[in-house]
Design an enzyme around this catalytic site. Structure first.
Site, PDB file in Angstrom:
ATOM      1  N   LYS A 135       0.807  -1.225   0.000  1.00  0.00           N
ATOM      2  CA  LYS A 135       0.000   0.000   0.000  1.00  0.00           C
ATOM      3  C   LYS A 135       0.837   1.270   0.000  1.00  0.00           C
ATOM      4  O   LYS A 135       0.429   2.278  -0.571  1.00  0.00           O
ATOM      5  CB  LYS A 135      -0.925  -0.008   1.198  1.00  0.00           C
ATOM      6  CG  LYS A 135      -1.842  -1.209   1.151  1.00  0.00           C
ATOM      7  CD  LYS A 135      -3.164  -0.892   1.740  1.00  0.00           C
ATOM      8  CE  LYS A 135      -4.167  -1.854   1.174  1.00  0.00           C
ATOM      9  NZ  LYS A 135      -5.492  -1.325   1.187  1.00  0.00           N
ATOM     10  N   GLU A 161      -4.030   8.162   7.254  1.00  0.00           N
ATOM     11  CA  GLU A 161      -4.656   9.008   6.247  1.00  0.00           C
ATOM     12  C   GLU A 161      -5.723   9.852   6.902  1.00  0.00           C
ATOM     13  O   GLU A 161      -6.258   9.478   7.944  1.00  0.00           O
ATOM     14  CB  GLU A 161      -5.368   8.131   5.192  1.00  0.00           C
ATOM     15  CG  GLU A 161      -4.445   7.560   4.172  1.00  0.00           C
ATOM     16  CD  GLU A 161      -5.154   6.642   3.184  1.00  0.00           C
ATOM     17  OE1 GLU A 161      -6.359   6.378   3.348  1.00  0.00           O
ATOM     18  OE2 GLU A 161      -4.474   6.195   2.257  1.00  0.00           O
ATOM     19  N   LYS A 162      -6.066  10.942   6.235  1.00  0.00           N
ATOM     20  CA  LYS A 162      -7.220  11.705   6.664  1.00  0.00           C
ATOM     21  C   LYS A 162      -8.430  10.811   6.469  1.00  0.00           C
ATOM     22  O   LYS A 162      -8.554  10.117   5.474  1.00  0.00           O
ATOM     23  CB  LYS A 162      -7.337  12.963   5.814  1.00  0.00           C
ATOM     24  CG  LYS A 162      -8.462  13.864   6.259  1.00  0.00           C
ATOM     25  CD  LYS A 162      -8.294  15.271   5.712  1.00  0.00           C
ATOM     26  CE  LYS A 162      -9.343  16.180   6.315  1.00  0.00           C
ATOM     27  NZ  LYS A 162      -9.247  16.253   7.791  1.00  0.00           N
ATOM     28  N   HIS A 194     -17.268   5.351  -3.154  1.00  0.00           N
ATOM     29  CA  HIS A 194     -16.182   4.529  -3.712  1.00  0.00           C
ATOM     30  C   HIS A 194     -16.346   4.577  -5.231  1.00  0.00           C
ATOM     31  O   HIS A 194     -17.303   4.042  -5.772  1.00  0.00           O
ATOM     32  CB  HIS A 194     -16.279   3.092  -3.194  1.00  0.00           C
ATOM     33  CG  HIS A 194     -15.274   2.163  -3.827  1.00  0.00           C
ATOM     34  ND1 HIS A 194     -14.222   1.614  -3.128  1.00  0.00           N
ATOM     35  CD2 HIS A 194     -15.154   1.699  -5.102  1.00  0.00           C
ATOM     36  CE1 HIS A 194     -13.507   0.856  -3.947  1.00  0.00           C
ATOM     37  NE2 HIS A 194     -14.057   0.881  -5.149  1.00  0.00           N
ATOM     38  N   HIS A 247     -16.895  -3.498   4.078  1.00  0.00           N
ATOM     39  CA  HIS A 247     -15.948  -3.206   2.994  1.00  0.00           C
ATOM     40  C   HIS A 247     -16.060  -4.184   1.836  1.00  0.00           C
ATOM     41  O   HIS A 247     -15.191  -4.207   0.963  1.00  0.00           O
ATOM     42  CB  HIS A 247     -14.507  -3.154   3.514  1.00  0.00           C
ATOM     43  CG  HIS A 247     -14.324  -2.147   4.608  1.00  0.00           C
ATOM     44  ND1 HIS A 247     -14.567  -0.815   4.416  1.00  0.00           N
ATOM     45  CD2 HIS A 247     -13.953  -2.277   5.902  1.00  0.00           C
ATOM     46  CE1 HIS A 247     -14.361  -0.162   5.543  1.00  0.00           C
ATOM     47  NE2 HIS A 247     -13.983  -1.033   6.471  1.00  0.00           N
ATOM     48  N   GLU A 301      -6.246   2.580  -3.669  1.00  0.00           N
ATOM     49  CA  GLU A 301      -5.395   1.461  -4.090  1.00  0.00           C
ATOM     50  C   GLU A 301      -5.621   1.124  -5.553  1.00  0.00           C
ATOM     51  O   GLU A 301      -6.567   1.592  -6.170  1.00  0.00           O
ATOM     52  CB  GLU A 301      -5.632   0.215  -3.220  1.00  0.00           C
ATOM     53  CG  GLU A 301      -6.996  -0.417  -3.360  1.00  0.00           C
ATOM     54  CD  GLU A 301      -7.097  -1.755  -2.613  1.00  0.00           C
ATOM     55  OE1 GLU A 301      -6.067  -2.342  -2.243  1.00  0.00           O
ATOM     56  OE2 GLU A 301      -8.228  -2.224  -2.422  1.00  0.00           O
ATOM     57  N   ARG A 353      -5.795  -6.639 -11.602  1.00  0.00           N
ATOM     58  CA  ARG A 353      -6.489  -7.823 -12.115  1.00  0.00           C
ATOM     59  C   ARG A 353      -7.859  -7.406 -12.645  1.00  0.00           C
ATOM     60  O   ARG A 353      -8.265  -6.259 -12.517  1.00  0.00           O
ATOM     61  CB  ARG A 353      -6.712  -8.806 -10.971  1.00  0.00           C
ATOM     62  CG  ARG A 353      -7.463  -8.153  -9.823  1.00  0.00           C
ATOM     63  CD  ARG A 353      -7.964  -9.123  -8.794  1.00  0.00           C
ATOM     64  NE  ARG A 353      -8.205  -8.469  -7.519  1.00  0.00           N
ATOM     65  CZ  ARG A 353      -9.279  -7.768  -7.202  1.00  0.00           C
ATOM     66  NH1 ARG A 353     -10.254  -7.611  -8.069  1.00  0.00           N
ATOM     67  NH2 ARG A 353      -9.399  -7.198  -6.028  1.00  0.00           N
ATOM     68  N   ARG A 362     -24.523  -8.709  -6.490  1.00  0.00           N
ATOM     69  CA  ARG A 362     -23.813  -9.953  -6.175  1.00  0.00           C
ATOM     70  C   ARG A 362     -24.749 -10.879  -5.416  1.00  0.00           C
ATOM     71  O   ARG A 362     -25.204 -10.558  -4.325  1.00  0.00           O
ATOM     72  CB  ARG A 362     -22.584  -9.667  -5.317  1.00  0.00           C
ATOM     73  CG  ARG A 362     -21.583  -8.780  -6.035  1.00  0.00           C
ATOM     74  CD  ARG A 362     -20.261  -8.818  -5.335  1.00  0.00           C
ATOM     75  NE  ARG A 362     -19.352  -7.820  -5.872  1.00  0.00           N
ATOM     76  CZ  ARG A 362     -18.063  -7.762  -5.596  1.00  0.00           C
ATOM     77  NH1 ARG A 362     -17.526  -8.670  -4.776  1.00  0.00           N
ATOM     78  NH2 ARG A 362     -17.299  -6.819  -6.104  1.00  0.00           N
TER      79      ARG A 362
HETATM   80  P1  ADP Z   1      -8.536  -2.910   1.708  1.00  0.00           P
HETATM   81  O1  ADP Z   1      -7.369  -3.225   0.836  1.00  0.00           O
HETATM   82  O2  ADP Z   1      -8.445  -3.541   3.061  1.00  0.00           O
HETATM   83  O3  ADP Z   1      -9.850  -3.142   1.023  1.00  0.00           O
HETATM   84  P2  ADP Z   1      -8.715  -0.026   1.179  1.00  0.00           P
HETATM   85  O4  ADP Z   1      -7.589   0.902   1.346  1.00  0.00           O
HETATM   86  O5  ADP Z   1      -9.114  -0.385  -0.230  1.00  0.00           O
HETATM   87  O6  ADP Z   1      -8.415  -1.351   2.049  1.00  0.00           O
HETATM   88  O7  ADP Z   1      -9.985   0.547   1.942  1.00  0.00           O
HETATM   89  C1  ADP Z   1     -11.159  -0.205   2.081  1.00  0.00           C
HETATM   90  C2  ADP Z   1     -12.321   0.665   2.477  1.00  0.00           C
HETATM   91  O8  ADP Z   1     -12.066   1.354   3.720  1.00  0.00           O
HETATM   92  C3  ADP Z   1     -12.653   1.769   1.506  1.00  0.00           C
HETATM   93  O9  ADP Z   1     -13.479   1.316   0.429  1.00  0.00           O
HETATM   94  C4  ADP Z   1     -13.380   2.742   2.410  1.00  0.00           C
HETATM   95  O10 ADP Z   1     -14.689   2.252   2.643  1.00  0.00           O
HETATM   96  C5  ADP Z   1     -12.601   2.663   3.712  1.00  0.00           C
HETATM   97  N1  ADP Z   1     -11.496   3.650   3.751  1.00  0.00           N
HETATM   98  C6  ADP Z   1     -10.203   3.435   3.412  1.00  0.00           C
HETATM   99  N2  ADP Z   1      -9.459   4.580   3.541  1.00  0.00           N
HETATM  100  C7  ADP Z   1     -10.310   5.534   3.983  1.00  0.00           C
HETATM  101  C8  ADP Z   1     -10.166   6.945   4.292  1.00  0.00           C
HETATM  102  N3  ADP Z   1      -8.992   7.576   4.201  1.00  0.00           N
HETATM  103  N4  ADP Z   1     -11.269   7.607   4.704  1.00  0.00           N
HETATM  104  C9  ADP Z   1     -12.466   6.968   4.811  1.00  0.00           C
HETATM  105  N5  ADP Z   1     -12.669   5.671   4.539  1.00  0.00           N
HETATM  106  C10 ADP Z   1     -11.617   4.943   4.129  1.00  0.00           C
END
Ligand code: ADP
Length: 447
Positions: free
Chosen positions: A116, A200-201, A208, A235, A287, A291, A337
């Protein structure tokens, strides 16, 4: 072009790849565990090889077994689908060493995006907007406090090695920071064997939004617009649509170009998804998935492209057919889904399908490996089907989804179908007014 491709996966995505192979005149090899001997992907492929016992660790994740299956059958390339080995850089390296083509990006690109911190660093360098946060890992509470004061509360502490939404903790103010930081660290240690965390903030009500990209590996990248996947439970996405109900053509063109250019600069090959949180007109990179995604069919519907075919073509060294100027959005698509799960707790509900009837008609696509009499094994994912509808506009897609859900019959196990019937009656779903927290709140109230 390849003569024969092995599909290192199961379920609906294995069928999806076999279908593309058949249309391209390529022979397909299915691999399966003992429990999957009667699975539809085994029946549908031209050949099949049993690669091991039921646990995925000994079958669908077994690199030696899969490589051996390739060598026995003479398959020249492997399509990994999603999940399992699809984002495993070591697997890709092993294939390279054996002279087998991986239908996907290079091991290096998978590695960069799989971590990450390097992913965020790379995104930043490529001009992709990221969430404000720490530069890399945060070593201790004192540093965490300093970073939080700089970016402003609330903050989210995330595991560097995270995935599937685990190892994340929110701190609303300084009094919550120490506990949140320590909990995130010990949870990441337990879940991923690595306690490094970054910060992160925390965005309060984001959506999303993810951009589908495709690269030719030789400097050219294109984007195929966005998907809105804000409706999530723990999530996990449950309902996805394209285009995003809140994204304007100007916003799409702007963020799309940034992503397409980045993919070109990286010399990225094949399909990828750049995920963002979107709030108040701003995109924040979270991220990149290297794939094909579960929800790729909504993009295929509105752009009228076959992403798997294109993946296979570029992997075989052919020119990428996708050209930005030809990629025009037509209508609106939604995917739901269908999981074998029992409401209200979404507990997995494997078992025997006594009757299965897929919906049909104009604008309906059902991707599923179910059939009458099939027994869903308890060892794998609970996803048993994806219902994708396409309409001229969003209201038509919603009406079509409701109609198609009404035609679908899955008897013998509990599924998430009743959830979607209820969701479709909600004014916020009808209007497209939802953030990533909407579904959890709604579930807490209604279930
Ligand atoms: P993972 O790889 O575990 O899925 P992600 O970084 O893709 O982690 O984050 C998954 C979810 O967590 C996001 O879709 C969102 O719902 C929440 N999230 C992640 N980062 C933040 C952020 N900075 N602020 C608010 N929600 C977040």
């Amino acid at each position: 072009m390849f003569d024969k491709i092995l599909i290192a996966n199961r379920g609906e995505i294995a069928l999806r790849v076999i279908r593309a192979c058949r249309e391209m005149g390529i022979a397909s090899v299915a691999v399966h565990s003992v429990a999957d001997s009667d699975a539809m992907h085994v029946r549908m492929a031209d050949e099949s090889v049993c690669i091991g016992p039921n646990p995925s660790s000994q079958s669908y994740l077994s690199v030696p077994a899969i490589v051996a299956a390739c060598e026995i059958t003479g398959a020249q390339a492997i399509h990994p689908g999603y999940g399992f080995l699809s984002e495993n850089a070591n697997f890709v390296q092993v294939l390279e060493d054996h002279g087998i083509t991986f239908i996907g990006p290079t091991a290096e690109h998978i590695r960069i995006m799989g971590d990450k911190i390097t992913a965020k660093e790379t995104a930043k360098q490529l001009g992709i907007p990221v969430v404000p946060g720490s530069d890399g890992g945060v070593p201790d509470v004192a540093t965490a406090k300093k970073v939080a004061a700089e970016i402003g509360y609330p903050v989210i502490i995330k595991a560097t090695a995270g995935g599937g939404g685990r190892g994340m903790k929110v701190a609303r103010d300084e009094s919550e920071l120490e506990v949140a930081f320590r909990t995130a660290r010990s949870e990441s240690k337990a879940a991923f064997g690595n306690d490094e965390c970054y910060m992160e903030k925390y965005l309060q009500r984001p959506r999303h939004i993810e951009i589908q990209v495709f690269g030719d590996g030789k400097g050219r990248g294109v984007h195929l617009g966005e998907r809105d996947c804000s409706l999530q439970r723990r999530h996990q996405k449950v309902f996805e649509e394209a285009p995003g109900p809140c994204i304007t053509p100007e916003e799409r063109a702007r963020i799309g170009k940034i992503c397409a250019d980045a993919i070109g600069k990286l010399n990225y090959i094949g399909a990828g998804t750049i995920e963002f949180l979107y709030e108040d007109g701003e995109f924040y990179f979270i991220e990149m998935n290297t794939r094909l995604q579960v929800e790729h069919p909504v993009t295929e519907a509105i752009f009228d492209v076959d992403l798997v075919r294109e993946q296979i073509r570029v992997a075989a060294g052919e020119e990428m057919e996708l050209r930005q100027e030809d990629l025009k959005i037509r209508g609106h698509a939604i995917e739901v889904r269908i999981n074998a799960e029992r409401l209200p707790n979404f507990a997995p509900c494997p078992g025997k399908i006594t009757q299965y009837h897929a919906p049909g008609g104009l604008g309906v696509r059902m991707d599923s490996a179910l059939y009458d009499g099939y027994s869903i094994p308890p060892y794998y994912d609970s996803l048993i089907g994806k219902l994708i509808v396409h309409g001229r506009d969003r209201p038509e897609a919603l009406a079509r989804l409701s109609r198609a859900l009404g035609e679908l019959i899955v008897d013998g196990v509990d599924t998430t179908v009743p959830l979607f019937h209820q969701l479709l009656a909600e004014p916020d779903i009808q209007s497209g007014n939802y953030s990533i927290h909407w579904l959890e709140k709604w579930l807490a109230k209604n279930f």
